[in-house]
Structure formats: C-alpha cells, structure tokens
Design a protein around this motif. Structure first.
Motif, PDB file in Angstrom:
ATOM      1  N   VAL A 185       0.851  -1.189   0.000  1.00  0.00           N
ATOM      2  CA  VAL A 185       0.000   0.000   0.000  1.00  0.00           C
ATOM      3  C   VAL A 185       0.886   1.237   0.000  1.00  0.00           C
ATOM      4  CG1 VAL A 185      -1.719   1.273   1.365  1.00  0.00           C
ATOM      5  CG2 VAL A 185      -1.827  -1.235   1.236  1.00  0.00           C
ATOM      6  N   ALA A 186       0.550   2.212  -0.852  1.00  0.00           N
ATOM      7  CA  ALA A 186       1.324   3.457  -0.906  1.00  0.00           C
ATOM      8  C   ALA A 186       1.079   4.279   0.352  1.00  0.00           C
ATOM      9  CB  ALA A 186       0.921   4.255  -2.134  1.00  0.00           C
ATOM     10  N   LEU A 187       2.139   4.909   0.841  1.00  0.00           N
ATOM     11  CA  LEU A 187       2.067   5.706   2.072  1.00  0.00           C
ATOM     12  C   LEU A 187       2.680   7.078   1.865  1.00  0.00           C
ATOM     13  CD1 LEU A 187       3.260   3.278   4.896  1.00  0.00           C
ATOM     14  CD2 LEU A 187       0.946   4.081   4.489  1.00  0.00           C
ATOM     15  N   GLN A 233       4.789   1.647   7.942  1.00  0.00           N
ATOM     16  CA  GLN A 233       5.522   1.117   6.790  1.00  0.00           C
ATOM     17  C   GLN A 233       5.476  -0.415   6.778  1.00  0.00           C
ATOM     18  OE1 GLN A 233       9.496   2.885   6.288  1.00  0.00           O
ATOM     19  NE2 GLN A 233       8.775   4.589   7.545  1.00  0.00           N
ATOM     20  N   ALA A 234       5.615  -1.021   7.958  1.00  0.00           N
ATOM     21  CA  ALA A 234       5.520  -2.482   8.041  1.00  0.00           C
ATOM     22  C   ALA A 234       4.138  -2.957   7.619  1.00  0.00           C
ATOM     23  CB  ALA A 234       5.843  -2.951   9.457  1.00  0.00           C
ATOM     24  N   ALA A 254       1.964  -1.392   5.656  1.00  0.00           N
ATOM     25  CA  ALA A 254       1.777  -1.152   4.225  1.00  0.00           C
ATOM     26  C   ALA A 254       2.565  -2.149   3.386  1.00  0.00           C
ATOM     27  CB  ALA A 254       2.194   0.271   3.882  1.00  0.00           C
ATOM     28  N   HIS A 255       3.782  -2.474   3.815  1.00  0.00           N
ATOM     29  CA  HIS A 255       4.605  -3.421   3.067  1.00  0.00           C
ATOM     30  C   HIS A 255       3.985  -4.824   3.100  1.00  0.00           C
ATOM     31  CE1 HIS A 255       8.270  -3.780   0.798  1.00  0.00           C
ATOM     32  NE2 HIS A 255       8.598  -4.880   1.453  1.00  0.00           N
ATOM     33  N   SER A 256       3.198  -5.110   4.149  1.00  0.00           N
ATOM     34  CA  SER A 256       2.522  -6.408   4.234  1.00  0.00           C
ATOM     35  C   SER A 256       1.166  -6.393   3.531  1.00  0.00           C
ATOM     36  CB  SER A 256       2.335  -6.821   5.703  1.00  0.00           C
ATOM     37  OG  SER A 256       1.317  -6.049   6.311  1.00  0.00           O
ATOM     38  N   GLY A 257       0.837  -5.278   2.872  1.00  0.00           N
ATOM     39  CA  GLY A 257      -0.422  -5.191   2.138  1.00  0.00           C
ATOM     40  C   GLY A 257      -1.591  -4.666   2.954  1.00  0.00           C
ATOM     41  N   ARG A 258      -1.307  -4.134   4.140  1.00  0.00           N
ATOM     42  CA  ARG A 258      -2.353  -3.573   4.993  1.00  0.00           C
ATOM     43  C   ARG A 258      -2.410  -2.061   4.831  1.00  0.00           C
ATOM     44  NH1 ARG A 258      -0.463  -8.198   7.188  1.00  0.00           N
ATOM     45  NH2 ARG A 258      -1.851  -9.370   8.582  1.00  0.00           N
TER      46      ARG A 258
END
Length: 194
Positions: free
Chosen positions: A169-171, A180-181, A183-187
């Motif tokens: 996910v873009a942040l 960031q963790a 978003a990187h896991s798709g949350r």
C-alpha cells in the motif's frame, strides 16, 4: 536472540492487552482488515498461531488437529486463556537453545530464529488487525516496529507468492515505521472498517 526475545515478549503482551479489550458482540462484526475474514475468524486465527503455534514451534511439535478446528472465542474467558497461553509460549522461547537449530514445517526445515522472527511479525501484524477491527489502538515501541518492518521486508515476496500478503500500500513520507511495516505487508494503516 536477546533483542528478538524482548520483541517477542512485547508483542505477546500487547496481544494479551488487546484481547482483554474485546467485547463479545464485537466478535460478530463482519469486517476485518484481513480480506474475507470476519472478526471471529480473525481472532481464532490470531489465537491459534500466535500462542499455540508459537509454543508448538519452540517445542518442535505439530499443532494438534483439535486446536486447528477449535473456536477459541466460544469460551467466555477466551481472552484470559489466550493471555495464559501466550505466557506459556513466550516461556518456551526463553531458553537460548530453542533459537538454535531448525524447525520442521512439514517436510521443510527452517532455522528456528527465522520461525521466531516470522511469528513475532505475525503477532504484531495480526494484533494490529484485531485492534483495528474492534476500533482499538495498537501500541508498539520504535525498536519492535523497526524489527517487524525488517522481517516483513525480508519475507514479503515469499508471502505474496502464497497470498499471505496483499500488494504493498502506498504511504505518505510521514508514515511511521510500523505503518511502513503494515503497508509493506499489504495492509492499509488507514483501514477503519467503515
């Protein structure tokens, strides 16, 4: 192992805290940050793998089928039982020797320290999922958040192959380390279930 064990202790304590905040009626909520899972399904997965699974991996034992099919939330005191099981699981990893060698995951041996890292990350990520699903707050120290981000970054490609993580996910640049963790896991750190 010392820092990793401290992170394990922290995420387990936060999981127990979150569980104790959940009201029975919240378990019937239809939405969670985890795709098609409702809150009860998410909580049962969380309890199974972050407490029973955590202990069984330390002991080099398979999870019994009775546990994999169990509705932990059917017990009125499930949160207290979960907290007690988390304590047993954390205690099982307190021996430095447990972090050495390998754990057999049904035909594939994986270094025990890597299994512990994955379980620490899963406990944190699903802890956030559950907290967010019931409108709660997830708390994690900066050190533990940085550790979880490192684990997520190292395993994201593999997890995506098996649909364990969604696309990143873009942040905004101002996102915290734990966001960031997530978003990187798709949350989506902004997920509200509304």
């Amino acid at each position: 192992m010392k820092n990793e064990y401290a992170h394990l202790t922290e995420v387990a304590a936060e999981a127990a805290r979150i569980a104790r905040t959940i009201r029975a009626e919240q378990l019937d909520a239809p939405n969670s940050p985890c795709g098609d899972w409702d809150v009860r399904g998410l909580v049962n997965h969380w309890v199974l793998y972050t407490s029973h699974g955590l202990e069984h991996r330390a002991l080099r034992k398979d999870l019994p089928e009775e546990l994999t099919a169990r509705d932990f939330t059917a017990d009125a005191d499930w949160a207290q039982q979960y907290a007690a099981q988390l304590d047993r699981a954390v205690a099982a990893w307190s021996d430095p020797a447990v972090w050495e060698g390998e754990v057999d995951l049904g035909g594939s041996a994986t270094p025990a320290a890597d299994i512990a890292a994955m379980l620490i990350a899963e406990t944190a990520l699903h802890g956030w999922d559950v907290a967010r699903a019931v409108g709660g707050e997830y708390r994690l120290s900066d050190g533990a958040a940085a550790y979880v981000l490192g684990v997520v970054e190292s395993m994201a490609a593999l997890y995506r192959q098996y649909d364990g993580f969604a696309d990143e996910v873009a942040l905004p640049a101002s996102a915290s380390v734990f966001e960031q963790a997530l978003a990187h896991s798709g949350r989506d750190p902004q997920w509200t279930g509304a």
